[in-house]
Design an enzyme around this catalytic site. Sequence first.
Site, PDB file in Angstrom:
ATOM      1  N   LYS A  38     -19.631 -12.977  -3.335  1.00  0.00           N
ATOM      2  CA  LYS A  38     -19.884 -12.279  -4.600  1.00  0.00           C
ATOM      3  C   LYS A  38     -21.140 -11.411  -4.487  1.00  0.00           C
ATOM      4  O   LYS A  38     -21.918 -11.540  -3.538  1.00  0.00           O
ATOM      5  CB  LYS A  38     -20.039 -13.293  -5.729  1.00  0.00           C
ATOM      6  CG  LYS A  38     -21.235 -14.228  -5.585  1.00  0.00           C
ATOM      7  CD  LYS A  38     -21.283 -15.244  -6.706  1.00  0.00           C
ATOM      8  CE  LYS A  38     -22.481 -16.182  -6.530  1.00  0.00           C
ATOM      9  NZ  LYS A  38     -22.572 -17.170  -7.623  1.00  0.00           N
ATOM     10  N   ARG A 136     -22.994 -24.857 -17.418  1.00  0.00           N
ATOM     11  CA  ARG A 136     -22.842 -23.402 -17.361  1.00  0.00           C
ATOM     12  C   ARG A 136     -21.394 -23.046 -17.701  1.00  0.00           C
ATOM     13  O   ARG A 136     -21.138 -22.387 -18.703  1.00  0.00           O
ATOM     14  CB  ARG A 136     -23.251 -22.911 -15.971  1.00  0.00           C
ATOM     15  CG  ARG A 136     -23.477 -21.435 -15.867  1.00  0.00           C
ATOM     16  CD  ARG A 136     -24.126 -21.074 -14.545  1.00  0.00           C
ATOM     17  NE  ARG A 136     -23.310 -21.399 -13.379  1.00  0.00           N
ATOM     18  CZ  ARG A 136     -23.654 -21.106 -12.119  1.00  0.00           C
ATOM     19  NH1 ARG A 136     -24.816 -20.501 -11.883  1.00  0.00           N
ATOM     20  NH2 ARG A 136     -22.868 -21.414 -11.107  1.00  0.00           N
ATOM     21  N   TYR A 264     -48.536   5.739 -10.637  1.00  0.00           N
ATOM     22  CA  TYR A 264     -48.430   5.814 -12.091  1.00  0.00           C
ATOM     23  C   TYR A 264     -49.440   4.906 -12.782  1.00  0.00           C
ATOM     24  O   TYR A 264     -49.717   3.796 -12.339  1.00  0.00           O
ATOM     25  CB  TYR A 264     -47.023   5.409 -12.538  1.00  0.00           C
ATOM     26  CG  TYR A 264     -45.962   6.449 -12.254  1.00  0.00           C
ATOM     27  CD1 TYR A 264     -46.080   7.759 -12.717  1.00  0.00           C
ATOM     28  CD2 TYR A 264     -44.825   6.107 -11.535  1.00  0.00           C
ATOM     29  CE1 TYR A 264     -45.102   8.705 -12.463  1.00  0.00           C
ATOM     30  CE2 TYR A 264     -43.835   7.041 -11.271  1.00  0.00           C
ATOM     31  CZ  TYR A 264     -43.974   8.344 -11.737  1.00  0.00           C
ATOM     32  OH  TYR A 264     -43.006   9.274 -11.490  1.00  0.00           O
ATOM     33  N   MET A 313     -39.785   4.487  -8.928  1.00  0.00           N
ATOM     34  CA  MET A 313     -38.338   4.393  -8.828  1.00  0.00           C
ATOM     35  C   MET A 313     -37.852   4.552  -7.388  1.00  0.00           C
ATOM     36  O   MET A 313     -36.984   3.812  -6.923  1.00  0.00           O
ATOM     37  CB  MET A 313     -37.660   5.443  -9.709  1.00  0.00           C
ATOM     38  CG  MET A 313     -36.138   5.357  -9.687  1.00  0.00           C
ATOM     39  SD  MET A 313     -35.329   6.591 -10.704  1.00  0.00           S
ATOM     40  CE  MET A 313     -35.769   6.014 -12.345  1.00  0.00           C
TER      41      MET A 313
END
EC number: 5.1.1.1
Length: 369
Positions: A38, A136, A264, A313
């Site tokens: 997965k 779950r 930043y 990013m």
Amino acid sequence: MSKVGETTLVLDLSALAHNYHYLRSKIKPETKFLGVVKAFAYGSDMVVIAKKLEQLGAYYLAVAYENEGVLLRNTGIKLPILVLHPLASNFEGLIKYNLEPSIYSKNILTQFLAEASSKQLDAYPIHIKFNTGLNRLGFSESDLDFISDEIKENRNVKVVSTFSHLAASEDANEREFSLNQIAAFKKLSGALNQKLGYAPMRHMLNTSGIINYPEAQFEMVRSGIGLYGYGNEAAVDASLQPVATLKTIISQIHHIGPNESVGYNRAFSSQELKKTATLPIGHADGIGRQYGKGKGIVTIHGKKAPIIGNVCMDMIMVDITGIDCKEGDEVLVFGPDKSAESFAEGANTISYEILTAISQRVKREVKEG
């Protein structure tokens, strides 16, 4: 390791084979093996990994969602595929591609039986999930009669396995809890077998369970993270080989003077002369902002270079003061010499998260050995 010209995730299939054989050595020869692929095979390459597991002799594959299984079928994977978290809206596609659903609730069972009836299926394989403490997904003991009543005389479906999931198989302090889960699963699966009049195969052990509770291997085991080189404990990690190596290059080097800032929001401010390198990898590639401000460390020519400032990013900046390097040189984020687990620890997280976060835009390179 070959020279890279861009950010690359190198997948070593010989390491995958090593891990598979190591985990198989911990179980009986007749015990079946399910490989969990997965989340793009834990952030690597689902198709490449699935094909290798098929070649190695895995008995089953497992994915989380229907679309993952469809991808495997469309690339020629023939092995049975268990869908761990099917949704009713995906049943039509699931059946079309011969994917096998985990049935975990009354609602899902009722809806799947209706779909199976409308398509006049014959003994379509399904898997019954029991909740033994993870809380779950899964049926409870009070659901046994409902499951039996719905399935026993139904010719559209056939239960091929019952299974559950250990909550803390890697934690020695929770051994009593794990043993109670195993006992609960034995009781639940045995009771369902009696009601159905046949005995589907059973599976409960994940990677840590294979190592710590081999007596509960039943007819099949499931492994995810272990196949990719991580065993949730240092002693096991030493016997496994990381499949994925994430590396990048130095795009540009800067010399930063006292009182200058980097990135930043001026998140890093230099108190002295510093040399920094800008790397073409950022949070869009899977290196989340939590790795900024020194919490993430990469390696250049065997020396540690901490991330400084905020992760951007598409870029990170690292401190290379005192490291002899140049633009274009290779940078290791994680791999056999510096595991994803150790990289993740800096941000107080786990290998699963950093591995599965690696963006699909990162180039994949496959090697056999």
